[in-house]
Design a protein around this motif. Structure first.
Motif, short mmCIF file in Angstrom:
data_model
loop_
_atom_site.label_atom_id
_atom_site.label_comp_id
_atom_site.label_asym_id
_atom_site.label_seq_id
_atom_site.Cartn_x
_atom_site.Cartn_y
_atom_site.Cartn_z
N TYR A 1 0.89 -0.94 0.05
CA TYR A 1 0.10 -0.04 -0.10
C TYR A 1 0.77 1.26 -0.04
N VAL A 2 1.95 1.48 0.72
CA VAL A 2 2.87 2.19 1.00
C VAL A 2 3.46 2.44 -0.28
N ASN B 1 2.20 6.40 -6.95
CA ASN B 1 0.91 7.23 -7.38
C ASN B 1 1.41 8.83 -7.37
N ALA B 2 2.24 9.10 -6.25
CA ALA B 2 2.53 10.47 -6.10
C ALA B 2 3.56 11.00 -6.93
N LEU B 3 4.41 10.07 -7.47
CA LEU B 3 5.43 10.42 -8.50
C LEU B 3 4.91 10.33 -9.75
N ARG B 4 3.98 9.40 -10.16
CA ARG B 4 3.04 9.53 -11.38
C ARG B 4 2.44 10.97 -11.54
N LEU B 5 1.86 11.13 -10.39
CA LEU B 5 1.07 12.45 -10.42
C LEU B 5 2.02 13.83 -10.80
N GLU B 6 3.07 13.59 -10.21
CA GLU B 6 4.02 14.72 -10.58
C GLU B 6 4.25 15.21 -12.11
N ALA C 1 -4.26 20.57 -13.13
CA ALA C 1 -3.18 20.62 -12.48
C ALA C 1 -3.52 20.58 -10.75
N ASP C 2 -4.36 21.38 -10.42
CA ASP C 2 -4.87 21.59 -9.13
C ASP C 2 -5.60 20.20 -8.69
N LEU C 3 -6.09 19.79 -9.47
CA LEU C 3 -6.88 18.30 -9.17
C LEU C 3 -5.64 17.30 -8.79
N PHE C 4 -4.73 17.19 -9.70
CA PHE C 4 -3.60 16.42 -9.47
C PHE C 4 -2.96 16.53 -8.49
N ARG C 5 -2.66 17.84 -8.10
CA ARG C 5 -2.01 18.28 -6.89
C ARG C 5 -2.64 17.83 -5.49
N LYS C 6 -3.89 17.89 -5.61
CA LYS C 6 -4.76 17.23 -4.33
C LYS C 6 -4.73 15.81 -4.49
N ALA C 7 -4.86 15.30 -5.62
CA ALA C 7 -4.45 13.78 -5.62
C ALA C 7 -3.01 13.42 -5.08
N GLN C 8 -2.04 14.06 -5.33
CA GLN C 8 -0.94 13.80 -5.01
C GLN C 8 -0.63 13.87 -3.47
N ALA C 9 -1.36 14.90 -3.03
CA ALA C 9 -1.38 15.19 -1.54
C ALA C 9 -2.00 13.80 -0.76
N SER D 1 -2.33 11.04 -1.74
CA SER D 1 -1.20 9.91 -2.11
C SER D 1 -0.30 10.00 -1.00
N ARG D 2 0.25 11.06 -0.75
CA ARG D 2 1.28 11.07 0.00
C ARG D 2 0.73 11.03 1.72
N LYS D 3 -0.32 11.30 1.89
CA LYS D 3 -0.86 11.24 3.21
C LYS D 3 -1.18 9.69 3.40
N GLY D 4 -1.57 9.22 2.33
CA GLY D 4 -1.92 7.71 2.49
C GLY D 4 -0.58 6.84 2.80
N ALA D 5 0.42 7.22 2.06
CA ALA D 5 1.75 6.63 2.33
C ALA D 5 2.37 7.10 3.77
N GLU D 6 2.25 8.16 4.15
CA GLU D 6 2.60 8.29 5.79
C GLU D 6 1.69 7.66 6.62
N LEU D 7 0.45 7.74 6.22
CA LEU D 7 -0.47 6.82 7.36
C LEU D 7 -0.15 5.56 7.39
N GLY D 8 0.27 4.81 6.16
CA GLY D 8 0.64 3.44 6.27
C GLY D 8 1.94 3.11 6.70
N LYS D 9 2.92 3.95 6.37
CA LYS D 9 4.39 3.93 7.19
C LYS D 9 4.28 4.01 8.61
N ALA D 10 3.25 4.98 9.14
CA ALA D 10 3.18 4.86 10.55
C ALA D 10 2.68 3.78 11.20
N LEU D 11 1.62 3.02 10.45
CA LEU D 11 1.07 1.81 10.98
C LEU D 11 1.94 0.71 10.68
N LEU D 12 2.56 0.63 9.74
CA LEU D 12 3.53 -0.20 9.51
C LEU D 12 4.58 -0.27 10.51
N ARG D 13 5.23 0.80 10.90
CA ARG D 13 6.22 1.24 11.93
C ARG D 13 5.67 0.72 13.22
#
Length: 78
Positions: free
Chosen positions: A23-24, A30-35, A50-58, A60-72
């Motif tokens: 998941y992370v 996804n964040a990289l692709r959206l860039e 561009a704004d839509l993709f920035r929101k989606a990228q944010a 994706s980053r949030k999902g990655a951070e939440l997933g990393k915290a849970l995994l940790r």
């Protein structure tokens, strides 16, 4: 794999931690692709897309951070 059960019998990895790692990784990819998509939209001067993709990228980053915290926390045993 549509049965809703873990595919551990197929992959040999029936592991929720592995699923979190996947998941992370998916969120970060996804964040990289959206860039690229953001840059494409900016090149076309389409700020709405561009704004839509920035929101989606944010998201994706949030999902990655939440997933990393849970995994940790799971790997630390807390």
């Amino acid at each position: 794999m549509t049965s809703g059960t873990e595919a551990g019998g197929v992959t040999g990895t029936p592991d929720k931690d592995y699923n979190l790692i996947w998941y992370v990784e998916a969120c970060l990819n996804n964040a990289l692709r959206l860039e690229t998509y953001i840059q494409d939209a900016e090149r076309e001067k389409d700020s709405e897309v561009a704004d839509l993709f920035r929101k989606a990228q944010a998201d994706s980053r949030k999902g990655a951070e939440l997933g990393k915290a849970l995994l940790r926390s799971r790997l630390d045993g807390t």
